[in-house]
Design an enzyme around this catalytic site. Structure first.
Site, PDB file in Angstrom:
ATOM      1  N   LYS A  11      34.151  42.171  41.238  1.00 63.42           N
ATOM      2  CA  LYS A  11      33.127  42.925  41.996  1.00 63.42           C
ATOM      3  C   LYS A  11      33.260  44.427  41.744  1.00 63.42           C
ATOM      4  O   LYS A  11      32.289  45.100  41.423  1.00 63.42           O
ATOM      5  CB  LYS A  11      33.259  42.643  43.511  1.00 63.42           C
ATOM      6  N   ARG A  86      31.429  40.055  54.590  1.00 63.90           N
ATOM      7  CA  ARG A  86      32.463  39.066  54.304  1.00 63.90           C
ATOM      8  C   ARG A  86      32.516  37.975  55.354  1.00 63.90           C
ATOM      9  O   ARG A  86      33.322  37.062  55.240  1.00 63.90           O
ATOM     10  CB  ARG A  86      33.810  39.775  54.318  1.00 63.90           C
ATOM     11  N   ARG A 120      46.187  43.410  37.438  1.00 59.67           N
ATOM     12  CA  ARG A 120      45.303  44.535  37.779  1.00 59.67           C
ATOM     13  C   ARG A 120      46.093  45.823  38.015  1.00 59.67           C
ATOM     14  O   ARG A 120      47.175  45.817  38.584  1.00 59.67           O
ATOM     15  CB  ARG A 120      44.508  44.216  39.049  1.00 59.67           C
ATOM     16  N   ARG A 153      48.030  47.345  43.558  1.00 57.33           N
ATOM     17  CA  ARG A 153      47.686  47.240  44.981  1.00 57.33           C
ATOM     18  C   ARG A 153      48.711  46.413  45.735  1.00 57.33           C
ATOM     19  O   ARG A 153      49.204  45.413  45.224  1.00 57.33           O
ATOM     20  CB  ARG A 153      46.293  46.615  45.130  1.00 57.33           C
ATOM     21  N   ARG A 164      44.553  35.552  50.591  1.00 51.50           N
ATOM     22  CA  ARG A 164      43.200  36.127  50.473  1.00 51.50           C
ATOM     23  C   ARG A 164      42.198  35.078  49.992  1.00 51.50           C
ATOM     24  O   ARG A 164      41.054  35.051  50.436  1.00 51.50           O
ATOM     25  CB  ARG A 164      43.216  37.332  49.511  1.00 51.50           C
TER      26      ARG A 164
HETATM   27  P1  AP5 Z   1      38.196  43.598  40.205  1.00 55.26           P
HETATM   28  O1  AP5 Z   1      36.913  44.138  39.668  1.00 55.26           O
HETATM   29  O2  AP5 Z   1      39.194  44.562  40.745  1.00 55.26           O
HETATM   30  O3  AP5 Z   1      37.882  42.412  41.240  1.00 55.26           O
HETATM   31  P2  AP5 Z   1      37.303  42.460  42.719  1.00 55.26           P
HETATM   32  O4  AP5 Z   1      36.339  41.320  42.833  1.00 55.26           O
HETATM   33  O5  AP5 Z   1      36.823  43.832  43.061  1.00 55.26           O
HETATM   34  O6  AP5 Z   1      38.608  42.065  43.504  1.00 55.26           O
HETATM   35  P3  AP5 Z   1      39.256  42.705  44.815  1.00 55.26           P
HETATM   36  O7  AP5 Z   1      40.684  42.225  44.849  1.00 55.26           O
HETATM   37  O8  AP5 Z   1      39.011  44.165  44.901  1.00 55.26           O
HETATM   38  O9  AP5 Z   1      38.440  41.967  45.878  1.00 55.26           O
HETATM   39  P4  AP5 Z   1      38.784  41.836  47.344  1.00 55.26           P
HETATM   40  O10 AP5 Z   1      37.488  41.342  47.831  1.00 55.26           O
HETATM   41  O11 AP5 Z   1      39.947  40.994  47.653  1.00 55.26           O
HETATM   42  O12 AP5 Z   1      39.248  43.315  47.767  1.00 55.26           O
HETATM   43  P5  AP5 Z   1      38.564  44.449  48.616  1.00 55.26           P
HETATM   44  O13 AP5 Z   1      39.061  45.739  48.140  1.00 55.26           O
HETATM   45  O14 AP5 Z   1      37.106  44.233  48.709  1.00 55.26           O
HETATM   46  O15 AP5 Z   1      38.865  42.719  39.029  1.00 55.26           O
HETATM   47  C1  AP5 Z   1      40.156  42.138  39.183  1.00 55.26           C
HETATM   48  C2  AP5 Z   1      40.962  42.308  37.883  1.00 55.26           C
HETATM   49  O16 AP5 Z   1      40.352  41.550  36.827  1.00 55.26           O
HETATM   50  C3  AP5 Z   1      41.005  43.755  37.355  1.00 55.26           C
HETATM   51  O17 AP5 Z   1      42.272  43.992  36.795  1.00 55.26           O
HETATM   52  C4  AP5 Z   1      39.900  43.804  36.275  1.00 55.26           C
HETATM   53  O18 AP5 Z   1      40.186  44.772  35.272  1.00 55.26           O
HETATM   54  C5  AP5 Z   1      39.945  42.382  35.734  1.00 55.26           C
HETATM   55  N1  AP5 Z   1      38.631  41.883  35.320  1.00 55.26           N
HETATM   56  C6  AP5 Z   1      37.427  42.103  35.938  1.00 55.26           C
HETATM   57  N2  AP5 Z   1      36.444  41.434  35.297  1.00 55.26           N
HETATM   58  C7  AP5 Z   1      37.033  40.777  34.255  1.00 55.26           C
HETATM   59  C8  AP5 Z   1      36.537  39.896  33.242  1.00 55.26           C
HETATM   60  N3  AP5 Z   1      35.250  39.553  33.182  1.00 55.26           N
HETATM   61  N4  AP5 Z   1      37.431  39.391  32.364  1.00 55.26           N
HETATM   62  C9  AP5 Z   1      38.760  39.715  32.441  1.00 55.26           C
HETATM   63  N5  AP5 Z   1      39.286  40.553  33.375  1.00 55.26           N
HETATM   64  C10 AP5 Z   1      38.432  41.062  34.278  1.00 55.26           C
HETATM   65  O19 AP5 Z   1      39.192  44.155  50.051  1.00 55.26           O
HETATM   66  C11 AP5 Z   1      40.577  44.320  50.307  1.00 55.26           C
HETATM   67  C12 AP5 Z   1      40.891  43.983  51.738  1.00 55.26           C
HETATM   68  O20 AP5 Z   1      40.172  44.889  52.613  1.00 55.26           O
HETATM   69  C13 AP5 Z   1      40.464  42.582  52.222  1.00 55.26           C
HETATM   70  O21 AP5 Z   1      41.439  41.621  51.930  1.00 55.26           O
HETATM   71  C14 AP5 Z   1      40.288  42.822  53.725  1.00 55.26           C
HETATM   72  O22 AP5 Z   1      41.533  42.859  54.375  1.00 55.26           O
HETATM   73  C15 AP5 Z   1      39.703  44.227  53.790  1.00 55.26           C
HETATM   74  N6  AP5 Z   1      38.227  44.232  53.779  1.00 55.26           N
HETATM   75  C16 AP5 Z   1      37.419  44.808  52.828  1.00 55.26           C
HETATM   76  N7  AP5 Z   1      36.122  44.632  53.119  1.00 55.26           N
HETATM   77  C17 AP5 Z   1      36.098  43.920  54.278  1.00 55.26           C
HETATM   78  C18 AP5 Z   1      35.046  43.388  55.078  1.00 55.26           C
HETATM   79  N8  AP5 Z   1      33.764  43.543  54.729  1.00 55.26           N
HETATM   80  N9  AP5 Z   1      35.376  42.703  56.188  1.00 55.26           N
HETATM   81  C19 AP5 Z   1      36.667  42.542  56.566  1.00 55.26           C
HETATM   82  N10 AP5 Z   1      37.722  43.006  55.850  1.00 55.26           N
HETATM   83  C20 AP5 Z   1      37.436  43.686  54.714  1.00 55.26           C
HETATM   84 MG    MG Z   2      37.449  45.332  44.428  1.00 57.48          MG
END
Ligand code: AP5
Ligand code: MG
Length: 209
Positions: A11, A86, A120, A153, A164
Site C-alpha cells: 500500500k 481498517r 523492509r 520498523r 498483524r
Molecule cells: P509496503 O508498501 O511497505 O506495504 P504496506 O502495505 O504499506 O505495509 P504496512 O506494513 O505499512 O501495512 P500496515 O497496514 O501493517 O501498516 P500501517 O503503517 O498502515 O511494502 C512492504 C515491503 O514490500 C517493502 O519493503 C516494499 O519495498 C516491498 N514491496 C512492495 N511492493 C512489492 C512488490 N510488488 N514486489 C516486491 N516487494 C514489494 O499501520 C501500522 C499500525 O498502525 C497498525 O498495525 C495499527 O496498529 C496502526 N494503524 C494504522 N492505521 C490504522 C487504522 N486506520 N485503524 C487502526 N489502527 C491503525
Molecule cells: Mg505502509
C-alpha cells in the site's frame, strides 16, 4: 481513493508513486501515528504499545486524525487513503465526511507477506519505503532520496507480523465485502512487480473516473 490490503501488500509503496502520478496527497494513518510516537506526544505514547503488539489503534483516535487532515487545502482535489479505514466502523464514519470514488484492494498471500516485511527498510526522515532485495536503495542502508539512515520498523518482527495478519483477517478483511456492496471495489494482484501493480491500479481507477 482508498488502498486496502494486508500489512506488507504494498500500500505504502504504491501510494508513493500514485501520489506523484495523480498529484494528490497520501494520508497514511500508520505513518501519522509513527510520527506521533517519534514526537513522544500523548497520542503517540498511548499508541506505541498497541502498534508494537500489532493491534489496531482506537477508531475515535484514527477518525479524529483523519478528519483534521482532510481539511487541509492539499486534499481539495482528492487524496489517497493508505491503511485507513481498517474496521467497518471506520468505513461507515468516513462516509459521513469524505467522498470515496474507489477502493483498491491489493491482494497478497500471507506467506509472501512475511518475506516482504522482514526485508523492509524505511526512511525515518522522508518516509520512503525500500526492500533489501526487491526494491533496494541505490545507497545501501542510506535513503537514496534524502540521505538519512534507513531503519527497520519495530512492528516488522516475525511475531508481530503474524499478529498483524490475524488482526487484518478478523477486522479489516470484511471491508472487501463492504466496498463490494458499495460498488467501489477493485481487486489488484499484489504478487506482481511494483511497476505492473501501479499500471493495474491506474487502469482500474481510470475506468472508475
Ligand atoms: P509496503 O508498501 O511497505 O506495504 P504496506 O502495505 O504499506 O505495509 P504496512 O506494513 O505499512 O501495512 P500496515 O497496514 O501493517 O501498516 P500501517 O503503517 O498502515 O511494502 C512492504 C515491503 O514490500 C517493502 O519493503 C516494499 O519495498 C516491498 N514491496 C512492495 N511492493 C512489492 C512488490 N510488488 N514486489 C516486491 N516487494 C514489494 O499501520 C501500522 C499500525 O498502525 C497498525 O498495525 C495499527 O496498529 C496502526 N494503524 C494504522 N492505521 C490504522 C487504522 N486506520 N485503524 C487502526 N489502527 C491503525
Ligand atoms: Mg505502509
Amino acid at each position: 481513493m482508498i488502498l486496502l490490503g494486508p500489512p506488507g501488500a504494498g500500500k505504502g509503496t504504491q501510494a508513493e508513486v500514485l501520489s506523484k502520478h495523480f498529484d494528490i496527497p497520501t494520508i497514511s494513518t500508520g505513518a501519522m501515528i509513527r510520527a506521533e510516537i517519534r514526537a513522544e506526544s500523548p497520542l503517540g505514547l498511548s499508541a506505541k504499545k498497541l502498534i508494537e503488539e500489532g493491534q489496531l489503534v482506537n477508531d475515535e483516535v484514527i477518525l479524529g486524525m483523519l478528519k483534521e487532515r482532510l481539511k487541509a487545502p492539499d486534499c481539495k482535489n482528492g487524496f489517497i487513503l493508505d491503511g485507513v479505514p481498517r474496521t467497518i466502523a471506520q468505513a461507515e464514519a468516513i462516509k459521513g465526511f469524505a467522498d470515496i470514488d474507489c477502493a483498491v484492494s491489493i491482494d497478497l498471500a500471507d506467506e509472501v507477506i512475511v518475506e516482504r516485511l522482514s526485508g523492509r527498510r524505511e526512511c525515518a526522515k522522508c518516509g520512503a519505503t525500500f526492500h533489501m532485495i526487491f526494491n533496494p536503495s541505490a545507497k545501501g542502508e542510506i535513503c537514496d532520496k534524502c540521505g538519512a539512515e534507513l531503519t527497520q520498523r519495530s512492528d516488522d518482527m516475525p511475531e508481530t507480523i503474524r499478529k498483524r495478519l490475524d488482526v487484518y483477517h478478523k477486522q479489516t478483511e470484511p471491508l472487501i465485502d463492504f466496498y463490494t456492496k458499495e460498488g467501489l471495489l477493485k481487486t489488484i494482484d499484489g504478487a506482481n512487480d511494483i511497476g505492473k501493480i501501479t499500471e493495474d491500479i491506474i487502469k482500474a481507477v481510470e475506468v472508475t473516473a
